[in-house]
Motif scaffolding. Sequence first.
Motif, PDB file in Angstrom:
ATOM      1  N   GLN A   1       0.813  -1.222   0.000  1.00  0.00           N
ATOM      2  CA  GLN A   1       0.000   0.000   0.000  1.00  0.00           C
ATOM      3  C   GLN A   1       0.845   1.269   0.000  1.00  0.00           C
ATOM      4  O   GLN A   1       0.357   2.351  -0.317  1.00  0.00           O
ATOM      5  CB  GLN A   1      -0.941   0.000   1.213  1.00  0.00           C
TER       6      GLN A   1
ATOM      7  N   TRP B   1      -5.239   3.797  -1.322  1.00  0.00           N
ATOM      8  CA  TRP B   1      -4.176   4.627  -0.776  1.00  0.00           C
ATOM      9  C   TRP B   1      -3.656   5.570  -1.860  1.00  0.00           C
ATOM     10  O   TRP B   1      -3.570   5.191  -3.035  1.00  0.00           O
ATOM     11  CB  TRP B   1      -2.996   3.780  -0.303  1.00  0.00           C
TER      12      TRP B   1
ATOM     13  N   LEU C   1      -3.992   6.058   3.463  1.00  0.00           N
ATOM     14  CA  LEU C   1      -5.312   5.467   3.238  1.00  0.00           C
ATOM     15  C   LEU C   1      -6.334   6.593   3.085  1.00  0.00           C
ATOM     16  O   LEU C   1      -6.513   7.410   3.991  1.00  0.00           O
ATOM     17  CB  LEU C   1      -5.702   4.568   4.409  1.00  0.00           C
TER      18      LEU C   1
END
Length: 603
Positions: free
Chosen positions: A61, A124, A129
């Motif tokens: 991420q 993300w 996020l």
Amino acid sequence: MSQLETQPGHGKENGQAGGTDQTPRNEYPRPQFVREDWMTLNGTWEFAFDDADAGEREGWQGGAHALPQRIEVPYTFQSELSGIGDPSFHDIVWYRRSFSVPADYAGKRLLLHFGAVDYEAKVWVNGTLVATHEGGHTPFRADITNALNTGGEQTVVVRALDYSQDVTLPRGKQYWKEHSKGIFYTRTTGIWQSVWLEPVAPVSIGRIRLTPDIDRNELRLQAWIEGLGAASKASLHVTIAYAGETVAEDAIALAQPTVTRALGIHDFNDHSHGRWWTPEHPHLYDITLTLRVEGAEVDRVASYFGMRKVSIQDGVLQLNNRPYPMRLVLDQGYFPTGLLTAPDDEALRRDVELTKAMGFNGARKHQKIEDPRYLYWADRLGLLVWGEMANAYHFTEEYAGRVTREWIEAVERDYNHPCLVAWVPLNESWGVVNICNDPQQEQHALAMYHLTKSLDPTRPVVSNDGWEHTRTDLITIHDYAWQREVLEARYAERERALQARPSNRWVLVPGYPDEGQPVLLTEFGGIAFKKSEWEGWGYSGAQDEEDFARRLADVIEPVRRAPVLQGFCYTQLTDVEQEINGLLTYDRQPKLPLEQIRAIVEG
């Protein structure tokens, strides 16, 4: 005709004006709420399967981890157009791509939009996020302004989680086994509608709700303003036009972030109904909303609406206060190369055109919340649409929560479309298979009916399309009898129709009386006829074109003439995978001349 026909290449791609013809699905993705400035993120993304669920532990991420495969967004990895075409189970997938923010977006908030991601999504930007969402058919967005780097490239990463084998998931026709079978088809996992960016001012129009009232000849406008501070001197300016001629204007001082206003439509010199929306004459009005703060324009949104009314009067289903028999076709919205995703905007338009060319005035979109571009073409070209939720197959309390939340989002998304004339939250007792003897499932069906009525009091709601109705505005029946004499006898009298129990199911759940609602036959026919290399099945079979035409007339003619019925929905528009019971092949080739089908449908 509305001025809002948005063409491919509108907006920006990767920060450059115009976009390219090679970008997949590069038409404007939200046609009922249009801003001039936007930027598509469709096209080639990095991609990876994550069967071991290692991605988050390993920090994918963060955006620095390159993904090994390539995929064409917005097509899912199961589809041919994605460039992967793998129908096997992969319930966790990752996407990654970079983009640059155009210089003229400076000083604005930047919104990242997803049309639909099946089923759960995490997003993300530059490792931050920015969004989570649950629900495979409905849109979501994120304000990514505070996650942007100063200058240079930005990186967006998406993790999508599906539950391929969970029969309590709101999934529609996606099969929970690896290979499609019977009435169930290839699954959809991950991004399957457009991804795009949109710059907006710090104070902007968040959403609008448009409710036409033909009896008062006015439009009820509701608007929600985002970022409006208590000290802001703001006003909303509204202009309504028909064919370029202004027919209503208003300027509304904004004391709070929500506004409701009834706008009279002053274009009917004799108060006739010449500009009401119907499938035969799909008249559309353009509406422009301009937001001003301290006298300066900060936002402008264009939309459209149709002056039309759907009602039931003394047991008669009406459009614009007149009885209107509905001639619908069941449309599952699948495509050979894109599955749930149409290959291009023209394919969606062509489906509407083919439906009309065969004599139908509407479509029941089955077990799928359809792409907004399909609804746009139905609005513009004139086609009634029944909006239906993608159901699960079995009931749990978790399912009840999931389907409720997603259905609320679906009704909100599609409320403004004039084509949409009925809501179907449940179909054939999917998710409530024991509704006749399980009070909890019965209450869920009742709750979905009343919830839908509370969200939208302007359209009829079908509680459980096909059979086992509780409270319902329309009584709808699914009956695949193929003999002309059976259909003629069964639908000659109301009592006989409601007691027939096709598929061995009660039409009404015991204890719920017939209240005189309109009765429609909303699945029937399903005649299998092979016109391509596809092998498959249907509810009855034709040997050749002559036999197919005869069988088609044998089921449609008695249904069209039945004194009990106020409409019908023939199964179905196209073949789908192993089903070969369409009027068109899977690649949209007619099995009979269109005019021959039209003559049977219209009579």
